[in-house]
Design an enzyme around this catalytic site. Sequence first.
Site, short mmCIF file in Angstrom:
data_model
loop_
_atom_site.label_atom_id
_atom_site.label_comp_id
_atom_site.label_asym_id
_atom_site.label_seq_id
_atom_site.Cartn_x
_atom_site.Cartn_y
_atom_site.Cartn_z
N GLU A 287 -8.75 17.31 17.07
CA GLU A 287 -7.90 16.34 17.78
C GLU A 287 -8.71 15.63 18.87
O GLU A 287 -8.46 15.81 20.06
CB GLU A 287 -6.71 17.08 18.41
N PRO A 288 -9.70 14.84 18.48
CA PRO A 288 -10.55 14.22 19.49
C PRO A 288 -9.85 13.07 20.21
O PRO A 288 -9.04 12.35 19.61
CB PRO A 288 -11.71 13.66 18.66
N GLY A 289 -10.13 12.94 21.48
CA GLY A 289 -9.63 11.80 22.24
C GLY A 289 -10.81 11.17 22.96
O GLY A 289 -11.44 10.23 22.49
N ARG A 290 -11.16 11.78 24.11
CA ARG A 290 -12.19 11.24 25.00
C ARG A 290 -13.50 10.87 24.29
O ARG A 290 -14.10 9.84 24.61
CB ARG A 290 -12.49 12.30 26.05
N TYR A 330 -9.15 14.09 40.00
CA TYR A 330 -10.01 15.22 39.64
C TYR A 330 -11.35 15.21 40.36
O TYR A 330 -12.23 16.03 40.03
CB TYR A 330 -10.36 15.20 38.14
N CYS A 355 -2.68 2.46 49.57
CA CYS A 355 -2.49 3.15 50.85
C CYS A 355 -2.47 4.66 50.65
O CYS A 355 -1.41 5.31 50.72
CB CYS A 355 -1.19 2.68 51.48
N GLU A 356 -3.61 5.21 50.34
CA GLU A 356 -3.80 6.66 50.13
C GLU A 356 -5.23 6.96 50.52
O GLU A 356 -6.14 6.24 50.07
CB GLU A 356 -3.67 7.02 48.64
N TYR A 384 -8.32 8.12 29.31
CA TYR A 384 -7.50 8.54 30.46
C TYR A 384 -7.66 7.56 31.63
O TYR A 384 -7.70 7.96 32.79
CB TYR A 384 -7.84 9.98 30.87
N1 LLP Z 1 -5.24 18.02 21.76
C1 LLP Z 1 -4.46 18.49 22.74
C2 LLP Z 1 -3.42 19.45 22.40
C3 LLP Z 1 -4.65 18.07 24.06
O1 LLP Z 1 -3.88 18.55 25.04
C4 LLP Z 1 -5.68 17.14 24.37
C5 LLP Z 1 -5.90 16.66 25.74
C6 LLP Z 1 -6.47 16.66 23.31
C7 LLP Z 1 -6.23 17.13 22.02
C8 LLP Z 1 -7.58 15.67 23.52
O2 LLP Z 1 -8.55 16.12 24.39
P1 LLP Z 1 -9.90 15.28 24.57
O3 LLP Z 1 -10.61 15.29 23.25
O4 LLP Z 1 -9.52 13.89 24.95
O5 LLP Z 1 -10.62 15.98 25.64
N2 LLP Z 1 -6.59 13.43 31.92
C9 LLP Z 1 -7.69 14.35 31.81
C10 LLP Z 1 -7.78 14.98 30.43
C11 LLP Z 1 -6.52 15.65 29.99
C12 LLP Z 1 -6.62 16.19 28.58
C13 LLP Z 1 -5.29 16.61 28.09
N3 LLP Z 1 -5.29 17.13 26.75
C14 LLP Z 1 -8.98 13.62 32.17
O6 LLP Z 1 -8.90 12.47 32.55
O7 LLP Z 1 -10.05 14.21 32.15
#
Ligand code: LLP
Length: 427
Positions: A287-290, A330, A355-356, A384
Amino acid sequence: MSFEYISGSLHWDNTDLSGLTENIAQLLKEKYAYTGAYYLYNTDIFLQRASLFEKYFPDDYFYYSVKSLSNIHFLSHLSHKEQFGTDVVSSGEMVRAARAGFQGERIVFAGVGKTAAEIQLGIDMQIHSFHVESLAEIRLIGQISSDIQKNARISLRINPDVHVDTHKHITTGKEENKFGLALKEIPAALDLIKSFSHVSLVGIQSHIGSQILDHQPYLNTLGKLTPIAKEIEKTGFPLEYISLGGGFGIDYKQNPYSKKIPEEFSLETLSNGLHAFRPLPWKLYFEPGRFISAPSGVLITNVTYKKDKNGFSIAITDAGMGDLMRPALYGAVHPIFPVREKHQISKVDIAGPICESTDYFSRQTESPELSEGDRLAILHAGAYGATMGSIYNTRPLIPEVAFDHTGTISVIRRPQTLDELLTLEMQ
Ligand code: LLP
Protein backbone atom coordinates in the site's frame (compact mmCIF):
# COMPACT_ATOMS: atom_id res chain seq x y z
CA MET A 1 14.44 12.54 -10.06
CA SER A 2 16.80 15.37 -9.19
CA PHE A 3 17.12 19.07 -8.53
CA GLU A 4 20.00 21.16 -9.77
CA TYR A 5 20.79 24.71 -10.75
CA ILE A 6 21.59 25.20 -14.40
CA SER A 7 22.55 28.71 -15.51
CA GLY A 8 21.22 30.06 -12.22
CA SER A 9 17.81 28.48 -12.56
CA LEU A 10 16.46 25.60 -10.48
CA HIS A 11 15.79 22.57 -12.67
CA TRP A 12 13.61 19.66 -11.64
CA ASP A 13 14.86 16.83 -13.81
CA ASN A 14 14.96 18.66 -17.12
CA THR A 15 12.36 21.27 -16.35
CA ASP A 16 13.44 24.84 -15.74
CA LEU A 17 11.38 25.85 -12.73
CA SER A 18 11.97 29.58 -13.03
CA GLY A 19 10.51 29.62 -16.55
CA LEU A 20 7.71 27.20 -15.69
CA THR A 21 6.66 28.98 -12.49
CA GLU A 22 6.66 32.32 -14.32
CA ASN A 23 4.19 30.89 -16.86
CA ILE A 24 2.06 29.36 -14.14
CA ALA A 25 2.03 32.61 -12.16
CA GLN A 26 0.65 34.37 -15.23
CA LEU A 27 -1.89 31.66 -15.92
CA LEU A 28 -3.22 31.67 -12.34
CA LYS A 29 -3.39 35.45 -12.35
CA GLU A 30 -5.22 35.72 -15.65
CA LYS A 31 -7.60 32.86 -15.09
CA TYR A 32 -8.32 33.12 -11.36
CA ALA A 33 -6.90 36.50 -10.28
CA TYR A 34 -4.71 34.38 -7.99
CA THR A 35 -1.17 35.30 -7.02
CA GLY A 36 -0.40 33.07 -4.02
CA ALA A 37 1.30 29.77 -3.27
CA TYR A 38 0.44 26.52 -5.05
CA TYR A 39 1.42 22.88 -5.27
CA LEU A 40 3.29 21.96 -8.41
CA TYR A 41 3.44 18.33 -9.49
CA ASN A 42 5.42 16.47 -12.09
CA THR A 43 3.07 13.82 -13.47
CA ASP A 44 5.91 11.93 -15.14
CA ILE A 45 7.70 11.43 -11.83
CA PHE A 46 4.50 10.20 -10.19
CA LEU A 47 4.04 7.58 -12.91
CA GLN A 48 7.72 6.60 -12.95
CA ARG A 49 7.64 6.01 -9.20
CA ALA A 50 4.49 3.91 -9.57
CA SER A 51 6.10 1.85 -12.29
CA LEU A 52 9.04 1.01 -10.02
CA PHE A 53 6.60 -1.16 -8.06
CA GLU A 54 5.54 -2.88 -11.28
CA LYS A 55 9.20 -3.42 -12.13
CA TYR A 56 10.33 -4.90 -8.81
CA PHE A 57 7.16 -6.79 -7.90
CA PRO A 58 5.81 -8.01 -11.23
CA ASP A 59 3.48 -10.58 -9.66
CA ASP A 60 2.11 -8.48 -6.81
CA TYR A 61 -0.56 -5.81 -6.34
CA PHE A 62 -0.43 -2.24 -5.09
CA TYR A 63 -3.19 -0.41 -3.30
CA TYR A 64 -2.06 3.21 -3.55
CA SER A 65 -2.59 5.14 -0.34
CA VAL A 66 -5.00 7.85 -1.45
CA LYS A 67 -4.43 9.99 1.64
CA SER A 68 -0.87 10.79 0.59
CA LEU A 69 -1.87 12.64 -2.59
CA SER A 70 -5.48 12.25 -3.53
CA ASN A 71 -6.03 14.54 -6.51
CA ILE A 72 -8.27 12.84 -9.09
CA HIS A 73 -5.71 13.68 -11.79
CA PHE A 74 -3.25 11.20 -10.27
CA LEU A 75 -5.81 8.61 -9.27
CA SER A 76 -7.20 8.48 -12.77
CA HIS A 77 -3.71 8.02 -14.22
CA LEU A 78 -3.15 5.14 -11.78
CA SER A 79 -6.47 3.56 -12.62
CA HIS A 80 -5.02 2.62 -16.02
CA LYS A 81 -2.38 0.50 -14.36
CA GLU A 82 -3.72 -3.01 -13.89
CA GLN A 83 -1.67 -3.91 -10.82
CA PHE A 84 -2.90 -0.82 -8.96
CA GLY A 85 -5.90 -0.35 -6.72
CA THR A 86 -6.47 2.17 -3.94
CA ASP A 87 -6.22 2.12 -0.16
CA VAL A 88 -8.81 4.52 1.28
CA VAL A 89 -9.67 5.62 4.80
CA SER A 90 -13.03 7.38 4.50
CA SER A 91 -16.16 7.45 2.37
CA GLY A 92 -14.76 10.64 0.87
CA GLU A 93 -11.70 8.80 -0.40
CA MET A 94 -13.85 5.88 -1.52
CA VAL A 95 -16.02 8.14 -3.68
CA ARG A 96 -12.93 9.99 -4.93
CA ALA A 97 -11.32 6.71 -6.03
CA ALA A 98 -14.54 5.63 -7.75
CA ARG A 99 -14.82 8.97 -9.58
CA ALA A 100 -11.25 8.53 -10.78
CA GLY A 101 -12.13 5.17 -12.33
CA PHE A 102 -11.50 2.59 -9.63
CA GLN A 103 -14.37 0.13 -9.34
CA GLY A 104 -15.16 -1.16 -5.86
CA GLU A 105 -13.22 -4.37 -6.45
CA ARG A 106 -10.04 -2.26 -6.66
CA ILE A 107 -10.58 -0.49 -3.33
CA VAL A 108 -9.50 -1.56 0.15
CA PHE A 109 -10.81 0.39 3.11
CA ALA A 110 -8.61 0.90 6.20
CA GLY A 111 -9.10 2.94 9.36
CA VAL A 112 -9.86 2.43 13.04
CA GLY A 113 -13.12 4.35 13.04
CA LYS A 114 -15.24 3.35 10.06
CA THR A 115 -18.80 4.52 10.69
CA ALA A 116 -21.97 2.57 9.93
CA ALA A 117 -22.62 4.87 6.97
CA GLU A 118 -19.13 4.25 5.59
CA ILE A 119 -19.48 0.49 6.00
CA GLN A 120 -22.85 0.57 4.26
CA LEU A 121 -21.33 2.53 1.35
CA GLY A 122 -18.38 0.13 1.10
CA ILE A 123 -20.73 -2.86 0.98
CA ASP A 124 -22.91 -1.16 -1.62
CA MET A 125 -19.82 -0.42 -3.71
CA GLN A 126 -18.75 -4.07 -3.31
CA ILE A 127 -15.25 -3.06 -2.31
CA HIS A 128 -12.41 -5.54 -2.42
CA SER A 129 -12.04 -5.62 1.35
CA PHE A 130 -12.50 -3.84 4.65
CA HIS A 131 -9.26 -3.93 6.60
CA VAL A 132 -10.80 -4.39 10.03
CA GLU A 133 -9.11 -3.12 13.13
CA SER A 134 -11.26 -4.30 16.05
CA LEU A 135 -13.75 -6.92 17.19
CA ALA A 136 -16.36 -4.19 17.48
CA GLU A 137 -15.86 -3.29 13.83
CA ILE A 138 -16.33 -6.93 12.78
CA ARG A 139 -19.59 -6.93 14.74
CA LEU A 140 -20.82 -3.80 13.01
CA ILE A 141 -19.89 -5.05 9.53
CA GLY A 142 -21.50 -8.41 10.39
CA GLN A 143 -24.73 -6.78 11.47
CA ILE A 144 -25.00 -4.37 8.55
CA SER A 145 -24.20 -7.02 5.96
CA SER A 146 -26.80 -9.44 7.30
CA ASP A 147 -29.41 -6.68 7.64
CA ILE A 148 -29.05 -5.76 3.97
CA GLN A 149 -28.26 -9.33 2.88
CA LYS A 150 -25.16 -8.34 0.96
CA ASN A 151 -21.72 -9.86 1.28
CA ALA A 152 -18.86 -7.99 2.94
CA ARG A 153 -15.27 -9.06 2.32
CA ILE A 154 -12.96 -8.36 5.22
CA SER A 155 -9.31 -8.77 6.14
CA LEU A 156 -7.78 -8.64 9.58
CA ARG A 157 -5.37 -5.81 10.20
CA ILE A 158 -2.92 -7.45 12.53
CA ASN A 159 -0.58 -5.53 14.73
CA PRO A 160 2.63 -7.55 14.31
CA ASP A 161 4.46 -5.78 17.16
CA VAL A 162 7.63 -5.27 15.13
CA HIS A 163 10.15 -2.54 15.81
CA VAL A 164 10.51 0.17 13.20
CA ASP A 165 12.93 3.06 13.16
CA THR A 166 10.89 6.13 12.28
CA HIS A 167 9.29 9.22 13.76
CA LYS A 168 7.21 8.37 16.85
CA HIS A 169 4.16 10.09 15.36
CA ILE A 170 4.06 7.78 12.36
CA THR A 171 4.78 4.31 13.78
CA THR A 172 1.74 2.07 13.75
CA GLY A 173 2.81 -1.54 14.12
CA LYS A 174 3.65 -1.61 17.83
CA GLU A 175 1.37 -3.18 20.43
CA GLU A 176 0.76 0.19 22.10
CA ASN A 177 -0.58 1.85 18.93
CA LYS A 178 -4.30 2.28 18.36
CA PHE A 179 -4.11 0.41 15.05
CA GLY A 180 -5.00 -3.18 14.28
CA LEU A 181 -5.91 -6.31 16.21
CA ALA A 182 -3.49 -7.72 18.75
CA LEU A 183 -2.28 -11.25 17.99
CA LYS A 184 -4.21 -12.63 20.97
CA GLU A 185 -7.49 -11.25 19.57
CA ILE A 186 -7.33 -13.33 16.38
CA PRO A 187 -9.18 -16.45 17.69
CA ALA A 188 -12.04 -14.27 18.95
CA ALA A 189 -12.12 -12.45 15.59
CA LEU A 190 -12.42 -15.76 13.73
CA ASP A 191 -15.25 -16.97 15.98
CA LEU A 192 -17.05 -13.73 15.45
CA ILE A 193 -16.69 -13.90 11.66
CA LYS A 194 -18.13 -17.45 11.69
CA SER A 195 -21.20 -16.18 13.49
CA PHE A 196 -22.19 -13.83 10.64
CA SER A 197 -23.88 -15.01 7.47
CA HIS A 198 -22.56 -12.39 5.06
CA VAL A 199 -18.96 -11.80 6.09
CA SER A 200 -16.09 -13.49 4.33
CA LEU A 201 -12.51 -13.34 5.51
CA VAL A 202 -10.21 -12.90 2.50
CA GLY A 203 -6.86 -11.73 3.82
CA ILE A 204 -4.62 -10.37 6.52
CA GLN A 205 -2.82 -7.07 6.55
CA SER A 206 -0.24 -5.14 8.54
CA HIS A 207 0.99 -1.59 8.22
CA ILE A 208 3.99 -0.99 10.42
CA GLY A 209 4.59 2.72 9.99
CA SER A 210 5.61 5.38 7.54
CA GLN A 211 8.86 6.85 6.18
CA ILE A 212 10.69 3.55 6.76
CA LEU A 213 14.07 3.20 5.06
CA ASP A 214 15.01 -0.35 6.01
CA HIS A 215 13.53 -3.39 4.23
CA GLN A 216 14.11 -5.75 7.17
CA PRO A 217 10.96 -4.85 9.19
CA TYR A 218 8.86 -5.87 6.17
CA LEU A 219 10.55 -9.25 6.00
CA ASN A 220 10.07 -9.62 9.78
CA THR A 221 6.41 -8.77 9.35
CA LEU A 222 5.91 -11.28 6.57
CA GLY A 223 7.77 -13.81 8.70
CA LYS A 224 5.20 -13.21 11.43
CA LEU A 225 2.17 -13.12 9.14
CA THR A 226 2.92 -16.30 7.18
CA PRO A 227 2.39 -18.77 10.07
CA ILE A 228 -0.63 -16.75 11.19
CA ALA A 229 -2.16 -17.04 7.71
CA LYS A 230 -1.57 -20.81 7.79
CA GLU A 231 -3.18 -21.12 11.22
CA ILE A 232 -6.19 -19.12 10.06
CA GLU A 233 -6.58 -21.34 7.00
CA LYS A 234 -6.56 -24.43 9.23
CA THR A 235 -9.66 -23.12 10.95
CA GLY A 236 -11.53 -23.15 7.65
CA PHE A 237 -10.83 -19.73 6.14
CA PRO A 238 -8.97 -19.92 2.83
CA LEU A 239 -7.18 -16.59 2.36
CA GLU A 240 -6.55 -14.71 -0.88
CA TYR A 241 -3.86 -12.30 0.18
CA ILE A 242 -1.39 -10.87 2.64
CA SER A 243 -0.86 -7.11 2.54
CA LEU A 244 2.34 -5.67 3.93
CA GLY A 245 0.95 -2.13 3.99
CA GLY A 246 2.88 0.94 2.95
CA GLY A 247 5.52 3.07 4.60
CA PHE A 248 8.37 3.04 2.03
CA GLY A 249 10.47 6.10 2.82
CA ILE A 250 12.09 8.71 0.61
CA ASP A 251 15.18 10.90 0.98
CA TYR A 252 13.92 14.22 2.31
CA LYS A 253 17.47 15.58 2.35
CA GLN A 254 17.96 15.53 -1.39
CA ASN A 255 18.56 19.05 -2.69
CA PRO A 256 20.16 20.87 -5.64
CA TYR A 257 23.62 20.70 -4.07
CA SER A 258 23.60 17.09 -2.83
CA LYS A 259 25.21 14.95 -5.44
CA LYS A 260 24.65 11.74 -3.51
CA ILE A 261 22.41 8.93 -4.70
CA PRO A 262 19.15 9.31 -2.74
CA GLU A 263 19.09 7.34 0.49
CA GLU A 264 15.59 6.07 0.13
CA PHE A 265 13.82 2.79 0.66
CA SER A 266 15.20 0.20 -1.75
CA LEU A 267 12.40 -1.65 -3.49
CA GLU A 268 15.03 -3.79 -5.14
CA THR A 269 16.44 -4.99 -1.80
CA LEU A 270 12.96 -5.78 -0.54
CA SER A 271 12.18 -7.60 -3.75
CA ASN A 272 15.34 -9.71 -3.33
CA GLY A 273 14.58 -10.38 0.34
CA LEU A 274 11.09 -11.58 -0.54
CA HIS A 275 12.45 -14.33 -2.76
CA ALA A 276 13.06 -16.40 0.37
CA PHE A 277 9.28 -16.47 0.92
CA ARG A 278 8.24 -17.19 -2.64
CA PRO A 279 6.28 -18.83 -4.05
CA LEU A 280 3.67 -17.70 -1.56
CA PRO A 281 0.31 -19.45 -1.52
CA TRP A 282 -1.34 -16.02 -1.34
CA LYS A 283 -1.24 -12.85 -3.39
CA LEU A 284 1.03 -10.20 -1.95
CA TYR A 285 -0.18 -6.61 -1.67
CA PHE A 286 1.56 -3.35 -0.84
CA GLU A 287 0.00 0.00 0.00
CA PRO A 288 2.54 2.62 -1.07
CA GLY A 289 1.78 6.31 -0.75
CA ARG A 290 4.70 8.63 0.01
CA PHE A 291 7.25 6.74 -2.10
CA ILE A 292 5.21 7.53 -5.19
CA SER A 293 3.75 10.91 -4.30
CA ALA A 294 6.34 12.77 -2.19
CA PRO A 295 8.98 13.20 -4.92
CA SER A 296 6.26 14.20 -7.40
CA GLY A 297 5.40 17.53 -5.82
CA VAL A 298 6.88 20.80 -4.60
CA LEU A 299 5.20 23.73 -2.92
CA ILE A 300 5.84 27.02 -4.70
CA THR A 301 5.67 30.05 -2.44
CA ASN A 302 6.77 33.69 -2.55
CA VAL A 303 8.63 35.69 0.07
CA THR A 304 6.26 38.44 1.16
CA TYR A 305 8.44 40.16 3.78
CA LYS A 306 11.88 39.98 5.23
CA LYS A 307 12.48 40.85 8.89
CA ASP A 308 15.96 41.40 10.20
CA LYS A 309 16.71 40.14 13.68
CA ASN A 310 19.86 40.05 15.74
CA GLY A 311 22.26 37.98 13.64
CA PHE A 312 19.63 36.36 11.46
CA SER A 313 16.58 37.20 9.44
CA ILE A 314 13.11 35.83 8.92
CA ALA A 315 11.57 35.43 5.49
CA ILE A 316 7.77 35.38 5.66
CA THR A 317 6.17 33.38 2.88
CA ASP A 318 2.68 33.43 1.42
CA ALA A 319 2.30 29.69 2.16
CA GLY A 320 1.78 28.66 5.76
CA MET A 321 1.28 25.60 7.92
CA GLY A 322 -2.30 25.33 6.68
CA ASP A 323 -0.89 24.59 3.23
CA LEU A 324 1.96 22.29 4.28
CA MET A 325 1.55 21.06 7.82
CA ARG A 326 4.41 18.54 8.09
CA PRO A 327 7.09 20.90 9.50
CA ALA A 328 4.77 22.35 12.15
CA LEU A 329 3.19 19.01 13.04
CA TYR A 330 6.14 16.63 12.99
CA GLY A 331 9.18 18.91 12.86
CA ALA A 332 9.64 17.52 9.34
CA VAL A 333 12.46 19.05 7.33
CA HIS A 334 11.84 19.95 3.69
CA PRO A 335 14.69 21.55 1.73
CA ILE A 336 13.72 25.03 0.53
CA PHE A 337 15.43 26.67 -2.43
CA PRO A 338 14.82 29.80 -4.50
CA VAL A 339 13.95 29.07 -8.13
CA ARG A 340 16.63 31.63 -9.08
CA GLU A 341 19.95 30.67 -7.58
CA LYS A 342 21.39 32.77 -4.72
CA HIS A 343 25.05 32.34 -3.94
CA GLN A 344 25.22 34.08 -0.62
CA ILE A 345 24.44 31.94 2.39
CA SER A 346 23.00 33.33 5.58
CA LYS A 347 20.92 32.38 8.61
CA VAL A 348 17.32 32.74 7.51
CA ASP A 349 14.24 31.38 9.23
CA ILE A 350 11.40 30.72 6.84
CA ALA A 351 7.98 31.24 8.37
CA GLY A 352 4.39 31.35 7.19
CA PRO A 353 1.79 34.07 7.76
CA ILE A 354 -0.41 32.10 10.16
CA CYS A 355 -0.98 33.27 13.72
CA GLU A 356 0.74 30.32 15.40
CA SER A 357 4.26 30.22 16.77
CA THR A 358 4.85 26.83 15.14
CA ASP A 359 4.15 28.19 11.66
CA TYR A 360 7.72 27.77 10.40
CA PHE A 361 9.02 25.86 7.41
CA SER A 362 12.61 26.00 8.59
CA ARG A 363 14.44 27.40 11.58
CA GLN A 364 17.98 28.27 12.50
CA THR A 365 19.46 26.70 9.40
CA GLU A 366 21.83 28.01 6.79
CA SER A 367 19.91 29.04 3.72
CA PRO A 368 20.53 30.96 0.54
CA GLU A 369 20.09 34.66 1.30
CA LEU A 370 16.45 35.53 0.56
CA SER A 371 14.79 38.79 -0.43
CA GLU A 372 11.24 40.02 -0.70
CA GLY A 373 9.65 38.82 -3.94
CA ASP A 374 11.78 35.66 -4.21
CA ARG A 375 9.97 32.59 -5.40
CA LEU A 376 10.82 29.45 -3.45
CA ALA A 377 10.32 25.75 -4.00
CA ILE A 378 9.72 23.63 -0.91
CA LEU A 379 10.86 20.21 -2.04
CA HIS A 380 9.43 16.68 -1.65
CA ALA A 381 6.02 18.06 -0.73
CA GLY A 382 3.86 15.83 -2.93
CA ALA A 383 2.87 13.48 -0.09
CA TYR A 384 0.78 14.59 2.88
CA GLY A 385 1.01 18.16 1.64
CA ALA A 386 -2.14 19.26 -0.19
CA THR A 387 -4.11 16.44 1.40
CA MET A 388 -3.42 17.72 4.91
CA GLY A 389 -4.26 21.31 4.02
CA SER A 390 -6.54 23.31 6.27
CA ILE A 391 -8.41 26.60 6.05
CA TYR A 392 -7.24 27.78 9.47
CA ASN A 393 -7.20 31.59 9.65
CA THR A 394 -9.91 31.53 6.92
CA ARG A 395 -7.32 31.00 4.24
CA PRO A 396 -8.82 29.20 1.24
CA LEU A 397 -7.20 25.98 -0.04
CA ILE A 398 -4.42 26.73 -2.49
CA PRO A 399 -4.43 25.45 -6.09
CA GLU A 400 -2.68 22.37 -7.42
CA VAL A 401 -0.98 22.47 -10.81
CA ALA A 402 0.53 19.56 -12.76
CA PHE A 403 2.88 19.44 -15.72
CA ASP A 404 4.45 16.70 -17.80
CA HIS A 405 7.06 16.11 -20.49
CA THR A 406 4.68 17.21 -23.25
CA GLY A 407 4.76 20.72 -21.78
CA THR A 408 1.11 20.55 -20.77
CA ILE A 409 0.30 22.59 -17.67
CA SER A 410 -2.98 21.65 -15.98
CA VAL A 411 -4.63 23.33 -13.05
CA ILE A 412 -5.81 20.12 -11.39
CA ARG A 413 -7.42 21.93 -8.46
CA ARG A 414 -8.34 25.55 -8.91
CA PRO A 415 -7.92 27.95 -6.01
CA GLN A 416 -10.80 27.77 -3.56
CA THR A 417 -12.58 31.12 -3.47
CA LEU A 418 -13.46 32.92 -0.29
CA ASP A 419 -17.11 32.79 -1.34
CA GLU A 420 -16.95 29.01 -1.60
CA LEU A 421 -15.38 28.80 1.80
CA LEU A 422 -17.91 31.11 3.46
CA THR A 423 -20.97 29.82 1.70
CA LEU A 424 -21.28 26.87 4.09
CA GLU A 425 -21.92 29.31 6.90
CA MET A 426 -24.49 31.47 5.13
CA GLN A 427 -27.95 31.10 6.68
N1 LLP B 1 -1.50 1.82 4.48
C1 LLP B 1 -1.99 2.24 5.66
C2 LLP B 1 -2.89 1.36 6.39
C3 LLP B 1 -1.61 3.49 6.18
O1 LLP B 1 -2.08 3.89 7.36
C4 LLP B 1 -0.72 4.32 5.46
C5 LLP B 1 -0.31 5.64 5.96
C6 LLP B 1 -0.25 3.85 4.21
C7 LLP B 1 -0.65 2.59 3.77
C8 LLP B 1 0.71 4.65 3.36
O2 LLP B 1 1.88 4.94 4.01
P1 LLP B 1 3.08 5.61 3.18
O3 LLP B 1 3.51 4.63 2.14
O4 LLP B 1 2.56 6.86 2.54
O5 LLP B 1 4.11 5.90 4.19
N2 LLP B 1 1.01 12.33 7.54
C9 LLP B 1 2.22 11.59 7.84
C10 LLP B 1 2.13 10.16 7.36
C11 LLP B 1 0.95 9.41 7.86
C12 LLP B 1 0.86 8.01 7.30
C13 LLP B 1 -0.45 7.40 7.62
N3 LLP B 1 -0.62 6.07 7.11
C14 LLP B 1 3.40 12.32 7.23
O6 LLP B 1 3.21 13.39 6.68
O7 LLP B 1 4.53 11.87 7.36
